[in-house]
Design an enzyme around this catalytic site. Structure first.
Site, mmCIF file in Angstrom:
data_model
loop_
_atom_site.group_PDB
_atom_site.id
_atom_site.type_symbol
_atom_site.label_atom_id
_atom_site.label_comp_id
_atom_site.label_asym_id
_atom_site.label_seq_id
_atom_site.Cartn_x
_atom_site.Cartn_y
_atom_site.Cartn_z
ATOM 1 C CD GLU A 237 7.811 -1.266 -0.534
ATOM 2 O OE1 GLU A 237 8.289 -0.483 -1.339
ATOM 3 O OE2 GLU A 237 7.471 -0.925 0.629
ATOM 4 C CE LYS B 86 10.380 -8.125 2.015
ATOM 5 N NZ LYS B 86 9.604 -7.312 1.191
ATOM 6 C CB CYS C 102 6.413 -11.854 1.261
ATOM 7 S SG CYS C 102 6.700 -10.596 0.035
HETATM 8 C C1 UDX Z 1 3.959 -9.299 4.275
HETATM 9 C C2 UDX Z 1 4.659 -8.355 5.259
HETATM 10 O O1 UDX Z 1 3.719 -7.922 6.245
HETATM 11 C C3 UDX Z 1 5.257 -7.169 4.516
HETATM 12 O O2 UDX Z 1 5.980 -6.339 5.411
HETATM 13 C C4 UDX Z 1 6.185 -7.702 3.422
HETATM 14 O O3 UDX Z 1 6.729 -6.647 2.676
HETATM 15 C C5 UDX Z 1 5.443 -8.650 2.497
HETATM 16 O O4 UDX Z 1 4.855 -9.712 3.264
HETATM 17 P P1 UDX Z 1 1.602 -9.329 3.043
HETATM 18 O O5 UDX Z 1 1.957 -10.738 2.708
HETATM 19 O O6 UDX Z 1 1.148 -8.421 1.949
HETATM 20 O O7 UDX Z 1 2.853 -8.594 3.724
HETATM 21 O O8 UDX Z 1 0.437 -9.315 4.152
HETATM 22 P P2 UDX Z 1 0.399 -9.548 5.732
HETATM 23 O O9 UDX Z 1 -0.522 -8.550 6.307
HETATM 24 O O10 UDX Z 1 1.733 -9.645 6.340
HETATM 25 O O11 UDX Z 1 -0.348 -10.957 5.846
HETATM 26 C C6 UDX Z 1 0.262 -12.177 5.456
HETATM 27 C C7 UDX Z 1 -0.625 -13.349 5.842
HETATM 28 O O12 UDX Z 1 -0.679 -13.501 7.255
HETATM 29 C C8 UDX Z 1 -2.083 -13.210 5.394
HETATM 30 O O13 UDX Z 1 -2.542 -14.455 4.915
HETATM 31 C C9 UDX Z 1 -2.818 -12.806 6.651
HETATM 32 O O14 UDX Z 1 -4.177 -13.190 6.655
HETATM 33 C C10 UDX Z 1 -2.032 -13.579 7.691
HETATM 34 N N1 UDX Z 1 -2.145 -12.992 9.040
HETATM 35 C C11 UDX Z 1 -1.649 -11.754 9.299
HETATM 36 C C12 UDX Z 1 -2.750 -13.722 10.063
HETATM 37 O O15 UDX Z 1 -3.204 -14.860 9.856
HETATM 38 N N2 UDX Z 1 -2.815 -13.177 11.312
HETATM 39 C C13 UDX Z 1 -2.324 -11.936 11.599
HETATM 40 O O16 UDX Z 1 -2.430 -11.513 12.766
HETATM 41 C C14 UDX Z 1 -1.726 -11.206 10.556
#
Ligand code: UDX
Ligand code: ADP
Length: 471
Positions: free
Chosen positions: A171, A226, A282
């Site tokens: 996913e 992944k 993740c």
């Molecule tokens: C992530 C992956 O994006 C997704 O493809 C995978 O399946 C699961 O892990 P998720 O953890 O739900 O998804 O959120 P994501 O939007 O990736 O953000 C992860 C962390 O990075 C958050 O704490 C977010 O605030 C941070 N982040 C994200 C940043 O600090 N800067 C960014 O530009 C993007």
């Protein structure tokens, strides 16, 4: 015996992956009965709550999908036995956190829930069952599942030999944007060997995903893709966070740097926002899995390289905590501080690995009194996450932190506002009305670049913003 059509799907695990994923499947596969089963009765009751605002997961758009299909072709149950027995295809979406003790503690994923589910499948399934791993798992897990299933092949109630096909279909949804990610995926990845099982899974996705977006690989590539995708994404955040500290020291502006590098089409403009450190279930887990795998194969340099991404992430949280203390004259002892945002990102109630947890714990350790506001995270969750010693019995608990229901009540009599999650409402704050209720000098620490610094300064605030030079 092979099914020629999927009629019943079971999803084991009704969490942040299983719930939204099955909601989208149910909305596109109207002739298929989908049952999401979980051992957690409270969670299942919440999924079945007639008041749709009580769903256990906050995810924009999820409530509409659930209202449309619940008890029509989408069901939530604790009756795992029955849902496995009637399933042609089972998605495994159980939790796989990092092991906290034993071999591989702190790095390897704890596969006890995956193994338990595989054993339940071996016991209760009938005829031929396709088992699809959806949870983020270490490479080679499909083989483990296959072994458990193949070595416990029994005869089912119809005197037929049970058979299984195991596929990997990781996913890629990002919380807060899950429905959109599931509705319009960049790609759907299916790894496996059994062509007829692969075809059946492909057919399910073809109900709404264009064929060219569905990639077929071998099972190892699927699992490793992944981990690698998440490691690359996390690496980008550690990279921009590392540069944010250099901007603060030199006078460069991280927003300008992000824009300038993002316009290079080889780099791209997404995932370049600096923050207090990545959280979520993740990124850290997957990188630790990668590190563990590299060490297993004696690739120590590669392991150290990826571990660096986590080290920077931890350092980012730590440096933000320390600079808050330093700016507040070197002490936060008995100072009231407002924390805006506790979830790991906006638009989710998930707090797993949220940077807020470590930053809040450190501030409390220094003697600060926190008033925490988050639009979707409740006080029980915060209590569990902060896990303070004696928190249940210590009558001073409320001296350490309180949860408030609004920004206005959070900031009352505070010395500083610390923005840790980029919730929309924090971008709309009218700073001149807030400062009157605060202690002076009043500070804003904006770790998410949501504050219009000049407006906040005009209102009388001292502002520290991530990646911005302050003397
Ligand atoms: C992530 C992956 O994006 C997704 O493809 C995978 O399946 C699961 O892990 P998720 O953890 O739900 O998804 O959120 P994501 O939007 O990736 O953000 C992860 C962390 O990075 C958050 O704490 C977010 O605030 C941070 N982040 C994200 C940043 O600090 N800067 C960014 O530009 C993007
Ligand atoms: P994710 O983000 O991967 O969805 P969650 O922790 O939100 O992780 O959800 C995983 C769910 O799997 C939890 O609700 C947990 O109760 C459930 N679960 C774990 N083991 C089993 C099992 N053997 N049978 C059914 N459900 C399980």
């Amino acid at each position: 015996m092979f099914n020629n059509k999927i009629k019943n799907i079971c999803c084991i695990g009704a969490g942040y992956v299983g719930g939204p994923t099955m909601a989208v499947f149910a909305n596109h596969c109207l002739n298929i009965k989908i049952t999401v089963s979980d051992i957690n009765e409270k969670r299942i009751n919440a999924w079945n709550d007639s008041d749709i605002s009580n769903l256990p997961i906050y995810e924009p758009g999820l409530d509409t999908l659930i209202s449309r299909s619940r008890n029509k072709n989408l069901f939530f149950t604790t009756n795992i036995k029955e849902s496995i027995a009637e399933a042609d295809l089972i998605f495994l979406s159980v939790n796989t956190p990092t092991k906290s003790k034993g071999i591989g503690a702190g790095k390897a994923s704890d596969l006890k829930w995956v193994e338990a589910s595989a054993r339940q499948i071996a016991k209760f399934s009938r005829g031929h069952t396709i088992v699809v791993e959806k949870s983020t798992l270490p490479v080679r897990t499909a083989k483990t599942i296959e072994k458990i299933l193949s070595e416990s092949q029994e005869i089912d109630e119809n005197q037929e030999k049970k058979t299984f096909s195991v596929l990997s279909n990781p996913e890629f949804l990002s919380e807060g944007n899950a429905i959109n990610d599931l509705e319009r995926p960049d790609r759907v990845l299916i790894g496996g060997e059994d062509q007829s099982a692969i075809n059946l899974l492909v057919d399910l996705y073809l109900n709404w995903v264009p064929r060219e977006k569905i990639i077929l690989t071998n099972i190892w590539s699927s699992e490793l893709s992944k981990l690698t995708a998440n490691a690359f994404l996390a690496q980008r955040i550690s990279s921009i966070n590392a540069i944010s500290s250099l901007c603060e020291a030199t006078g460069a502006d991280i927003k300008q740097v992000s824009k300038a590098i993002g316009m290079d089409t080889r780099i791209g403009n997404k995932f370049l926002l600096p923050g207090p450190g990545f959280g979520g279930s993740c990124f850290q887990k997957d990188i630790l899995n990668l590190v563990y795998l590299c060490e297993y194969y004696n690739l120590h340099e590669v392991a150290a390289y990826w571990e660096g991404v986590i080290n920077i992430n931890n350092w980012q949280k730590d440096r933000i905590f320390k600079l808050i203390v330093i700016k507040l004259f070197g002490t936060v002892f008995e100072k009231k501080l407002a924390i805006l945002g506790f979830s790991f990102k906006a638009n989710t109630n998930d707090t797993r690995n949220s940077a807020s947890i470590q930053i809040c714990k450190n501030l409390i350790e220094e003697g600060a009194i926190l008033s925490i506001y988050d639009p979707k995270v409740g006080s029980n969750q915060i209590d569990e996450d902060l896990n303070l010693p004696f928190h249940k019995t210590n009558s001073k608990k409320n001296m350490q932190w309180t949860k408030t229901d609004s920004i206005q009540s959070a900031i009352k009599d505070c010395h500083a506002i610390i923005i840790l999650t980029e919730w929309d409402e924090f971008q709309k704050i009218q700073w001149e009305s807030l400062i009157k209720k605060m202690k002076r000098p009043a500070w804003i620490f904006d770790t998410r670049s949501v504050v219009d610094v000049s407006k906040a300064e005009q209102a009388g605030f001292n502002v520290w913003q991530i990646g911005n030079y302050t003397s």
